[in-house]
Each structure stands twice: as structure tokens, then as C-alpha cells.
Motif scaffolding. Structure first.
Motif, PDB file in Angstrom:
ATOM      1  N   THR A 131       4.241  22.777  -0.871  1.00  0.00           N
ATOM      2  CA  THR A 131       3.784  21.456  -1.225  1.00  0.00           C
ATOM      3  C   THR A 131       2.426  21.151  -0.956  1.00  0.00           C
ATOM      4  OG1 THR A 131       4.176  20.446   0.877  1.00  0.00           O
ATOM      5  CG2 THR A 131       6.207  20.443  -0.558  1.00  0.00           C
ATOM      6  N   LEU A 132       1.789  22.206  -0.360  1.00  0.00           N
ATOM      7  CA  LEU A 132       0.350  22.108   0.048  1.00  0.00           C
ATOM      8  C   LEU A 132      -0.634  22.504  -0.944  1.00  0.00           C
ATOM      9  CD1 LEU A 132       0.483  23.698   3.496  1.00  0.00           C
ATOM     10  CD2 LEU A 132       0.468  21.428   2.956  1.00  0.00           C
ATOM     11  N   PRO A 133      -1.701  21.970  -1.244  1.00  0.00           N
ATOM     12  CA  PRO A 133      -2.850  22.643  -2.273  1.00  0.00           C
ATOM     13  C   PRO A 133      -3.144  23.993  -1.980  1.00  0.00           C
ATOM     14  CG  PRO A 133      -3.534  20.583  -1.162  1.00  0.00           C
ATOM     15  CD  PRO A 133      -2.325  20.997  -0.772  1.00  0.00           C
ATOM     16  N   GLN A 134      -3.217  24.858  -2.753  1.00  0.00           N
ATOM     17  CA  GLN A 134      -3.700  26.014  -2.770  1.00  0.00           C
ATOM     18  C   GLN A 134      -4.235  26.813  -1.652  1.00  0.00           C
ATOM     19  OE1 GLN A 134      -5.574  28.483  -6.193  1.00  0.00           O
ATOM     20  NE2 GLN A 134      -3.525  29.501  -6.149  1.00  0.00           N
ATOM     21  N   LYS A 135      -5.592  26.035  -1.403  1.00  0.00           N
ATOM     22  CA  LYS A 135      -6.489  26.496  -0.510  1.00  0.00           C
ATOM     23  C   LYS A 135      -5.771  26.144   0.908  1.00  0.00           C
ATOM     24  CE  LYS A 135     -10.771  27.374   0.698  1.00  0.00           C
ATOM     25  NZ  LYS A 135     -11.605  28.479  -0.012  1.00  0.00           N
ATOM     26  N   GLN A 136      -5.010  25.072   0.893  1.00  0.00           N
ATOM     27  CA  GLN A 136      -4.458  24.937   2.525  1.00  0.00           C
ATOM     28  C   GLN A 136      -3.304  25.948   2.540  1.00  0.00           C
ATOM     29  OE1 GLN A 136      -3.116  20.670   2.700  1.00  0.00           O
ATOM     30  NE2 GLN A 136      -5.390  19.944   2.588  1.00  0.00           N
ATOM     31  N   GLN A 137      -2.651  26.219   1.642  1.00  0.00           N
ATOM     32  CA  GLN A 137      -1.552  27.349   1.772  1.00  0.00           C
ATOM     33  C   GLN A 137      -2.397  28.474   2.299  1.00  0.00           C
ATOM     34  OE1 GLN A 137       1.009  28.132  -1.690  1.00  0.00           O
ATOM     35  NE2 GLN A 137       0.982  26.005  -2.174  1.00  0.00           N
ATOM     36  N   GLN A 138      -3.366  28.997   1.544  1.00  0.00           N
ATOM     37  CA  GLN A 138      -3.729  30.193   2.241  1.00  0.00           C
ATOM     38  C   GLN A 138      -4.350  30.157   3.435  1.00  0.00           C
ATOM     39  OE1 GLN A 138      -7.440  30.458  -0.507  1.00  0.00           O
ATOM     40  NE2 GLN A 138      -6.359  31.337  -2.326  1.00  0.00           N
ATOM     41  N   VAL A 139      -4.919  28.878   4.094  1.00  0.00           N
ATOM     42  CA  VAL A 139      -5.615  28.756   5.425  1.00  0.00           C
ATOM     43  C   VAL A 139      -4.270  28.770   6.374  1.00  0.00           C
ATOM     44  CG1 VAL A 139      -6.629  27.395   6.919  1.00  0.00           C
ATOM     45  CG2 VAL A 139      -7.580  27.596   4.594  1.00  0.00           C
ATOM     46  N   PHE A 140      -3.254  28.209   5.872  1.00  0.00           N
ATOM     47  CA  PHE A 140      -2.077  28.152   6.839  1.00  0.00           C
ATOM     48  C   PHE A 140      -1.461  29.544   6.785  1.00  0.00           C
ATOM     49  CE2 PHE A 140       2.545  27.391   8.028  1.00  0.00           C
ATOM     50  CZ  PHE A 140       2.227  26.584   8.944  1.00  0.00           C
ATOM     51  N   ASN A 141      -1.147  30.006   5.882  1.00  0.00           N
ATOM     52  CA  ASN A 141      -0.462  31.425   5.837  1.00  0.00           C
ATOM     53  C   ASN A 141      -1.431  32.251   6.741  1.00  0.00           C
ATOM     54  OD1 ASN A 141       1.631  30.909   4.424  1.00  0.00           O
ATOM     55  ND2 ASN A 141       0.658  31.290   2.538  1.00  0.00           N
ATOM     56  N   MET A 142      -2.530  32.437   6.579  1.00  0.00           N
ATOM     57  CA  MET A 142      -3.599  33.486   7.311  1.00  0.00           C
ATOM     58  C   MET A 142      -3.589  33.014   8.645  1.00  0.00           C
ATOM     59  SD  MET A 142      -6.823  34.111   4.904  1.00  0.00           S
ATOM     60  CE  MET A 142      -6.632  34.060   3.386  1.00  0.00           C
ATOM     61  N   LYS A 143      -3.490  31.857   9.136  1.00  0.00           N
ATOM     62  CA  LYS A 143      -3.751  31.396  10.594  1.00  0.00           C
ATOM     63  C   LYS A 143      -2.295  31.647  11.282  1.00  0.00           C
ATOM     64  CE  LYS A 143      -5.814  29.714  13.992  1.00  0.00           C
ATOM     65  NZ  LYS A 143      -6.312  30.689  14.938  1.00  0.00           N
ATOM     66  N   TYR A 144      -1.323  31.060  10.303  1.00  0.00           N
ATOM     67  CA  TYR A 144       0.071  30.865  11.207  1.00  0.00           C
ATOM     68  C   TYR A 144       0.861  32.164  11.124  1.00  0.00           C
ATOM     69  CZ  TYR A 144       4.738  29.168  12.236  1.00  0.00           C
ATOM     70  OH  TYR A 144       6.048  28.830  12.717  1.00  0.00           O
ATOM     71  N   PHE A 145       0.894  32.774  10.054  1.00  0.00           N
ATOM     72  CA  PHE A 145       1.657  34.078   9.724  1.00  0.00           C
ATOM     73  C   PHE A 145       0.980  35.336  10.071  1.00  0.00           C
ATOM     74  CE2 PHE A 145       4.145  31.271   6.692  1.00  0.00           C
ATOM     75  CZ  PHE A 145       5.146  31.363   7.486  1.00  0.00           C
ATOM     76  N   GLN A 146      -0.343  35.297   9.779  1.00  0.00           N
ATOM     77  CA  GLN A 146      -1.051  36.586  10.207  1.00  0.00           C
ATOM     78  C   GLN A 146      -1.935  36.478  11.344  1.00  0.00           C
ATOM     79  OE1 GLN A 146      -2.855  36.646   6.300  1.00  0.00           O
ATOM     80  NE2 GLN A 146      -1.208  37.502   5.224  1.00  0.00           N
ATOM     81  N   GLU A 147      -1.969  35.418  11.962  1.00  0.00           N
ATOM     82  CA  GLU A 147      -2.639  35.295  13.240  1.00  0.00           C
ATOM     83  C   GLU A 147      -4.138  35.648  13.187  1.00  0.00           C
ATOM     84  OE1 GLU A 147      -0.001  36.961  16.065  1.00  0.00           O
ATOM     85  OE2 GLU A 147       1.511  35.548  15.770  1.00  0.00           O
ATOM     86  N   LEU A 148      -4.756  35.434  12.134  1.00  0.00           N
ATOM     87  CA  LEU A 148      -6.169  35.819  11.870  1.00  0.00           C
ATOM     88  C   LEU A 148      -6.900  34.453  12.435  1.00  0.00           C
ATOM     89  CD1 LEU A 148      -6.412  36.783   8.161  1.00  0.00           C
ATOM     90  CD2 LEU A 148      -6.354  38.073   9.983  1.00  0.00           C
ATOM     91  N   LYS A 149      -8.013  34.799  13.122  1.00  0.00           N
ATOM     92  CA  LYS A 149      -8.972  33.851  13.638  1.00  0.00           C
ATOM     93  C   LYS A 149      -9.825  33.155  12.449  1.00  0.00           C
ATOM     94  CE  LYS A 149      -9.866  36.593  17.826  1.00  0.00           C
ATOM     95  NZ  LYS A 149      -8.294  37.324  17.683  1.00  0.00           N
ATOM     96  N   TYR A 150     -10.298  31.966  13.083  1.00  0.00           N
ATOM     97  CA  TYR A 150     -10.940  31.265  11.985  1.00  0.00           C
ATOM     98  C   TYR A 150     -12.240  31.939  11.515  1.00  0.00           C
ATOM     99  CZ  TYR A 150      -8.039  26.918  12.945  1.00  0.00           C
ATOM    100  OH  TYR A 150      -7.097  26.257  12.986  1.00  0.00           O
ATOM    101  N   ARG A 151     -12.945  32.647  12.579  1.00  0.00           N
ATOM    102  CA  ARG A 151     -14.139  33.290  12.016  1.00  0.00           C
ATOM    103  C   ARG A 151     -13.599  34.508  10.701  1.00  0.00           C
ATOM    104  NH1 ARG A 151     -14.654  38.148  13.845  1.00  0.00           N
ATOM    105  NH2 ARG A 151     -13.398  37.670  15.766  1.00  0.00           N
ATOM    106  N   GLU A 152     -12.488  35.075  11.049  1.00  0.00           N
ATOM    107  CA  GLU A 152     -12.008  36.079   9.951  1.00  0.00           C
ATOM    108  C   GLU A 152     -11.632  35.417   8.757  1.00  0.00           C
ATOM    109  OE1 GLU A 152     -10.023  39.310  13.190  1.00  0.00           O
ATOM    110  OE2 GLU A 152      -8.770  37.455  12.714  1.00  0.00           O
TER     111      GLU A 152
END
Length: 182
Positions: A131-152
Motif C-alpha cells: 500500500t506504500l508509495p514505491q519509494k517508501q517500499q524501497q526504503v522500508f524493504n532495505m532497512k527492515y528486511f536487508q538491515e542496511l544502514k541509512y548511509r548505505e
């Protein structure tokens, strides 16, 4: 992978004599992580495999142009992200639907996907993310599932860390609301 190992791998990738061995190492190192990065975006196993193959073909063809201005994995993730977005946009255009409708369509198909190993809760989370906009989906997936740091994530998406934090916070709140009401 530390900075020295990455520089050694990059040097080997850009060497005519060592490229094939180095490329095999690169694939082994990043194949699974990139698979899940792409899969979180496109949801379908077969589409993910196709996109992943395209990503590695692009990397192989363009590795000589990589200047090392970002980390190698950031460059790989950026290519994977762009390939996934291009794929999704083309799929939406072919089906004559917008990206939000496509997200809902992909989630419906996820339920029937034999490769989806999640339970009901994970499916509900995927529906919330859709239900999220595409950009928010990307950020959420990278942070939540892949545990990337904000810098990365900032390097990959070429966005400021502050904007990413705000985007992740908004995404989390929307997902929380969705999970409470559905």
C-alpha cells in the motif's frame, strides 16, 4: 567485505586476465542478497531470477566504467533497484494499470506463488508494504528486511539520510495502521 578486499576484487574485475574468476566471486558474494532485494520489490520468483540475471549482465558489461566513487555493493544495489523499477514500470504499462494497482496485483499473485514460504502474518505484512508509495517500499524493504544502514541506503538511492529516515518513519506508521485495521 572490508575496503581492501573490495578494492582487490574491483582490480581483478577490471583486469582482462582475472575478470572471469573475479566475476564468479562477485556473483557468489552478492547473488543471494541481490535476489532478496529484487524479490522484495517484484514479489515473483521467476521475474526476480530474470532481473537478477540482467543485473549481472549489466555489471559484467559495465564493470570497467565503475569509478569506485561509491562502494561496489552500493553500485550493484543501485543497478538492481533501477532494473526492478524499470521492470515494474514496463509491467504496469503493458497491463495498462498504475503502479499502485500493480502492487496489489503482485501481492494477490504472491499468495499463489509456490516459492513464497511466508505465513499469514508475513503475507499481511507484504500486503501492508504494497500500500506504500514505491519509494517508501524501497526504503522500508532495505532497512527492515536487508538491515542496511541509512548511509548505505543513501548511496544506493542517492537520497539524503534525513529524507530516508523520514520516509522509513512514515512507512512504518502506515504499515502499523494497516496491520491494526486489517
Amino acid at each position: 567485505m572490508n575496503t581492501q578486499e573490495e578494492q582487490d576484487l574491483l582490480k581483478a574485475l577490471q583486469s582482462d586476465n582475472e575478470i572471469n574468476t573475479a566475476f564468479s566471486k562477485l556473483v557468489k558474494l552478492y547473488q543471494e542478497r541481490l535476489y532478496w532485494h529484487i524479490r522484495n520489490m517484484v514479489k515473483n520468483h521467476d521475474d526476480t531470477d530474470d532481473i537478477l540475471q540482467n543485473v549481472f549482465v549489466k555489471v559484467y558489461k559495465n564493470i570497467s566504467k565503475f569509478k569506485g566513487e561509491s562502494k561496489l555493493y552500493s553500485w550493484l544495489y543501485r543497478i538492481a533497484t533501477n532494473e526492478s523499477i524499470t521492470f515494474l514500470n514496463q509491467k504496469a504499462k503493458k497491463q495498462k494499470i498504475n503502479n499502485e494497482e500493480l502492487s496489489q496485483y503482485l501481492i494477490q499473485n504472491l499468495e499463489a506463488d509456490v516459492y513464497f514460504e511466508g505465513d499469514e502474518i508475513q503475507l499481511k505484512l507484504q500486503k501492508a508494504i504494497a500500500t506504500l508509495p514505491q519509494k517508501q517500499q524501497q526504503v522500508f524493504n532495505m532497512k527492515y528486511f536487508q538491515e542496511l544502514k541509512y548511509r548505505e541506503i543513501s548511496e544506493i538511492l542517492e537520497t539524503s539520510e534525513g529524507a530516508l529516515k523520514a520516509s522509513y518513519h512514515l512507512a512504518s506508521k502506515k504499515i502499523e495502521e494497516y496491520l491494526k485495521t486489517n
